[in-house]
Design a protein around this motif. Structure first.
Motif, PDB file in Angstrom:
ATOM      1  N   MET A 113      37.239  51.074  39.425  1.00  0.00           N
ATOM      2  CA  MET A 113      37.221  49.621  39.454  1.00  0.00           C
ATOM      3  C   MET A 113      38.024  49.117  38.257  1.00  0.00           C
ATOM      4  O   MET A 113      38.295  49.876  37.316  1.00  0.00           O
ATOM      5  CB  MET A 113      35.786  49.089  39.350  1.00  0.00           C
ATOM      6  N   ASN A 114      38.402  47.847  38.298  1.00  0.00           N
ATOM      7  CA  ASN A 114      39.019  47.254  37.120  1.00  0.00           C
ATOM      8  C   ASN A 114      37.965  47.108  36.017  1.00  0.00           C
ATOM      9  O   ASN A 114      36.768  46.987  36.300  1.00  0.00           O
ATOM     10  CB  ASN A 114      39.613  45.889  37.468  1.00  0.00           C
ATOM     11  N   LYS A 115      38.386  47.118  34.791  1.00  0.00           N
ATOM     12  CA  LYS A 115      37.433  47.013  33.670  1.00  0.00           C
ATOM     13  C   LYS A 115      36.912  45.588  33.517  1.00  0.00           C
ATOM     14  O   LYS A 115      35.777  45.378  33.077  1.00  0.00           O
ATOM     15  CB  LYS A 115      38.110  47.469  32.375  1.00  0.00           C
ATOM     16  N   TYR A 116      37.743  44.601  33.871  1.00  0.00           N
ATOM     17  CA  TYR A 116      37.386  43.194  33.701  1.00  0.00           C
ATOM     18  C   TYR A 116      37.418  42.470  35.042  1.00  0.00           C
ATOM     19  O   TYR A 116      38.154  42.845  35.952  1.00  0.00           O
ATOM     20  CB  TYR A 116      38.362  42.491  32.759  1.00  0.00           C
ATOM     21  N   THR A 117      36.616  41.401  35.139  1.00  0.00           N
ATOM     22  CA  THR A 117      36.719  40.525  36.288  1.00  0.00           C
ATOM     23  C   THR A 117      38.020  39.726  36.196  1.00  0.00           C
ATOM     24  O   THR A 117      38.466  39.367  35.105  1.00  0.00           O
ATOM     25  CB  THR A 117      35.511  39.566  36.370  1.00  0.00           C
ATOM     26  N   LEU A 118      38.645  39.456  37.318  1.00  0.00           N
ATOM     27  CA  LEU A 118      39.910  38.709  37.354  1.00  0.00           C
ATOM     28  C   LEU A 118      39.717  37.276  37.825  1.00  0.00           C
ATOM     29  O   LEU A 118      40.686  36.570  38.102  1.00  0.00           O
ATOM     30  CB  LEU A 118      40.911  39.418  38.262  1.00  0.00           C
ATOM     31  N   ASP A 119      38.457  36.834  37.906  1.00  0.00           N
ATOM     32  CA  ASP A 119      38.177  35.460  38.303  1.00  0.00           C
ATOM     33  C   ASP A 119      36.910  34.997  37.591  1.00  0.00           C
ATOM     34  O   ASP A 119      35.931  35.742  37.519  1.00  0.00           O
ATOM     35  CB  ASP A 119      37.991  35.368  39.824  1.00  0.00           C
ATOM     36  N   GLY A 120      36.939  33.788  37.055  1.00  0.00           N
ATOM     37  CA  GLY A 120      35.772  33.257  36.363  1.00  0.00           C
ATOM     38  C   GLY A 120      36.085  32.864  34.937  1.00  0.00           C
ATOM     39  O   GLY A 120      37.245  32.871  34.502  1.00  0.00           O
ATOM     40  N   SER A 121      35.058  32.532  34.177  1.00  0.00           N
ATOM     41  CA  SER A 121      35.240  31.999  32.831  1.00  0.00           C
ATOM     42  C   SER A 121      35.584  33.073  31.798  1.00  0.00           C
ATOM     43  O   SER A 121      36.425  32.859  30.934  1.00  0.00           O
ATOM     44  CB  SER A 121      33.966  31.269  32.382  1.00  0.00           C
ATOM     45  N   ASN A 122      34.933  34.223  31.875  1.00  0.00           N
ATOM     46  CA  ASN A 122      35.094  35.260  30.852  1.00  0.00           C
ATOM     47  C   ASN A 122      35.920  36.414  31.410  1.00  0.00           C
ATOM     48  O   ASN A 122      35.386  37.455  31.800  1.00  0.00           O
ATOM     49  CB  ASN A 122      33.721  35.735  30.378  1.00  0.00           C
TER      50      ASN A 122
END
Length: 243
Positions: A113-122
């Motif tokens: 999976m990606n390490k970070y979310t790509l949508d949202g505030s953080n």
């Protein structure tokens, strides 16, 4: 975590969910308007394949639409998969919903999976074990995050699929390209999210060897090859129905 008693059953969610949890806190249900529209396209005696189950909000709702049909739901994020199973268990649906901690993609094997979310505030916060407000639905494959197992639709041993729901954050063309055997055999209703470029670009950065699959158009294939039609549900998703 927070648990809500809803019209479709009990729903447990992480308290730091950015978007999905808010309707429940207001006594509503996530995407209920769309779910009500989709009900008329679901054969209650055929099975549902759901790819990208998240915490199981649509899964639990779909279970109330079925009689003899079962649900086979795939969710790669381990945290979301655990919550999905909580929701299945607390609604006593273990005999109707079967969950798999896998990502559906264009090959069978291991990945991330990606390490970070790509949508949202953080956007730059590691998603694993994080208590900040995060959009767990904004995750896609690719990157240096959690190791996951990939599977293709064509390699699934599932029969009598009457409805497919895919919300896989940019993976849709890759998934469908290796799912035509299953689709041709079952001729299911297909509901999927339009692939967003930012998610797809992240996938291609990490899996460039599959770039030739990024333009596969399941809508074109189904309409031209299988005599399907498109039905409008909302502006973000596409519903394909066999004629």
């Amino acid at each position: 975590m927070e648990t809500f008693n809803t019209k479709y059953g009990f729903i447990t969610l992480k308290s730091n969910e950015e978007y999905i949890i808010e309707p429940y806190r207001q006594g509503k249900y996530w995407e209920d308007v769309d779910l009500i529209k989709l009900k008329s396209y679901i054969d209650c005696d055929r099975n549902i394949l759901e790819i990208g189950g998240h915490s199981g909000t649509s899964t639990i709702a779909y279970s109330t639409f079925l009689d003899k049909g079962k649900i086979y739901v795939f969710e790669p994020q381990s945290e979301m998969f655990d919550i999905l199973n909580i929701n299945i268990k607390q609604n006593k649906l273990q005999d109707k919903i079967f969950s798999y901690n896998q990502a559906v993609f264009c090959f069978n094997g291991k990945g991330n999976m990606n390490k970070y979310t790509l949508d949202g505030s953080n956007l730059h916060e590691p998603i694993k074990d994080n208590n900040k407000i995060l959009n767990y639905g904004g995750m896609c494959i690719g990157g240096k995050g959690e190791e996951i197992e990939f599977i293709t639709m064509n390699s699934m041993n599932i029969d009598n699929i009457g409805f497919i729901h895919i919300d896989a954050q940019g993976s849709e063309p890759f998934i469908f390209s290796q799912g035509l055997d299953l689709i041709n055999k079952n001729r299911p209703v297909i509901y999927y999210e339009r692939p967003e470029r930012r998610f797809m670009n992240n996938i291609l950065r990490n899996y460039p060897e599959y770039e030739n699959l990024k333009d596969f158009d399941i809508k074109k294939y189904c309409i031209e090859k299988l005599n399907y039609k498109e039905v409008f549900i909302n502006g973000e998703n596409i519903l394909l129905v066999p004629c």
